[in-house]
Design an enzyme around this catalytic site. Structure first.
Site, PDB file in Angstrom:
ATOM      1  N   PRO A   2      87.963  -9.125  11.177  1.00 10.95           N
ATOM      2  CA  PRO A   2      88.184  -9.042   9.728  1.00 10.95           C
ATOM      3  C   PRO A   2      87.189  -8.081   9.071  1.00 10.95           C
ATOM      4  CG  PRO A   2      88.076 -11.336  10.472  1.00 10.95           C
ATOM      5  CD  PRO A   2      87.644 -10.473  11.625  1.00 10.95           C
ATOM      6  N   GLU A   3      87.684  -7.306   8.130  1.00 18.52           N
ATOM      7  CA  GLU A   3      86.825  -6.343   7.433  1.00 18.52           C
ATOM      8  C   GLU A   3      86.233  -7.008   6.179  1.00 18.52           C
ATOM      9  OE1 GLU A   3      88.635  -2.406   7.236  1.00 18.52           O
ATOM     10  OE2 GLU A   3      89.809  -2.855   9.014  1.00 18.52           O
ATOM     11  N   LYS A  50      80.430  -7.513   7.257  1.00 20.49           N
ATOM     12  CA  LYS A  50      81.469  -8.300   7.929  1.00 20.49           C
ATOM     13  C   LYS A  50      80.962  -9.663   8.383  1.00 20.49           C
ATOM     14  CE  LYS A  50      83.572  -4.103   9.779  1.00 20.49           C
ATOM     15  NZ  LYS A  50      83.730  -3.323  11.008  1.00 20.49           N
ATOM     16  N   ARG A 304      87.997   3.994  18.314  1.00 24.09           N
ATOM     17  CA  ARG A 304      89.002   3.189  17.620  1.00 24.09           C
ATOM     18  C   ARG A 304      90.278   3.977  17.441  1.00 24.09           C
ATOM     19  NH1 ARG A 304      86.878  -1.227  14.999  1.00 24.09           N
ATOM     20  NH2 ARG A 304      89.045  -1.866  15.055  1.00 24.09           N
TER      21      ARG A 304
END
Ligand code: ZN
Length: 328
Positions: A2-3, A50, A304
């Site tokens: 989760p950001e 985060k 990424r």
């Protein structure tokens, strides 16, 4: 994982429980001894980038005020002159809301300042969430579909905290560990009002691909891969463009998009609305162009998946730069 906006929503869910005593614990975590949390009082809840941080203290102290008394004291302190409580405290950062968004501020429960946050070492529990990490208040996560064997198996919480009020918090897919204080730098937290634009712009100007800098949590804590992809598309910047080749105005725009997008995402999370994505995991951009996909990142670090539109986000070449993607 989760950001920032997701973790900030988790923090908002925990805030109403600040001041309450843990009446019962559960959960599958082996990383910490969950029973140690029994009878402790949740004293504070913070979000940094985060990570979520919860502070716990012994509930009954012979000298300490009860939670109720403390609430009264805090209210009095809040209505009076500025409290000296913050002095001498390092890195204490209250969860920030966007100054323009009053609705968010309303949703932010009246979390008291914590005058005595500087307790002994190790009373902060740090939560780092995995890909499917989440926090729920007063409800458990239910299976959304059957597994391969056809069973409907609900996710197993890592930690469940039942409070004296009858309410409870459930934590899924997260790693926890005790620490002495939140590792916080609100100047680099994209969702903090203390976020420092000048510092962020300096980082973006580096002669390295801009998509590497955006994921560097030292400068953009809370900014993750979805935000990265979306804001580069919105700003029409090719992910491998070196920051040093971009005009300051381009970098300013990128930063504006980063902040705006993060707050929009938080807003949609708090209102259970779907966030409309332009490029992340898309085959076409909103203008109908074919989207490219590559695995990008520094050679010595995490890479990424990155999506970009070669027409909306043309490459900025500096002579012999090779902008072909490193596809795996
Ligand atoms: Zn396009």
């Amino acid at each position: 994982m989760p950001e920032g906006p997701s973790v900030r929503k988790f923090q908002l869910l925990t805030s109403p429980f600040v001041g309450q005593v843990v009446a019962k614990v559960g959960g599958s975590s082996r990383k910490i001894s969950v029973n140690d949390l029994n009878a402790l009082r949740l004293q504070d809840s913070q979000v940094h980038g985060k990570n979520l941080y919860l502070a716990f203290v012994a509930a009954e102290g012979p000298l300490g005020p009860t939670a109720e008394e403390e609430t009264v004291l805090r209210r009095e302190a809040a209505s009076g002159a500025s409290s000296p409580a913050q002095e001498g405290q390092e890195q204490v950062c209250t969860p920030q809301t966007h100054p323009q968004d009053e609705e968010l501020q309303e949703l932010q429960p009246s979390r008291p300042e914590v005058p005595d946050a500087a307790e002994g070492p190790g009373n902060w529990l740090r939560f780092h969430f995995g890909l499917f990490g989440s926090v729920r208040a007063n409800e458990f996560s239910r299976a959304k579909k059957a597994n391969k064997r056809g069973d409907w198996k609900d996710p197993v919480p890592r930690l469940v905290l039942h409070f004296e009020s009858g309410g409870f918090l459930v934590f899924y897919n997260c790693r926890m560990h005790w620490c002495s204080s939140p590792r916080a730098n609100p100047a680099s937290d994209i969702l903090s009002v203390e976020f420092h634009r000048g510092q962020a712009l300096d980082a973006l100007r580096a002669p390295i691909p801009i998509c590497y800098t955006l994921l560097d949590q030292r400068y953009f804590s809370g900014l993750g891969n979805i935000i990265k992809n979306e804001i580069l598309y919105l700003a029409k910047i090719h992910p491998l463009t070196q920051g040093s080749l971009l005009a300051l105005s381009d970098l300013e725009h990128l930063l504006d998009y980063a902040i705006q997008f993060s707050f929009d995402w938080l807003y949609s999370k708090l209102h259970d609305k779907r966030l409309h994505l332009q490029i992340y995991q898309k085959k076409q951009c909103p203008l109908g162009h074919t989207v490219m996909k590559g695995t990008l990142g520094p050679s010595n670090s995490f890479k990424r998946l990155t999506w970009w539109c070669p027409r909306c986000q043309p490459a900025v070449l500096s002579g012999d730069r090779d902008l072909s993607p490193v596809t795996e």
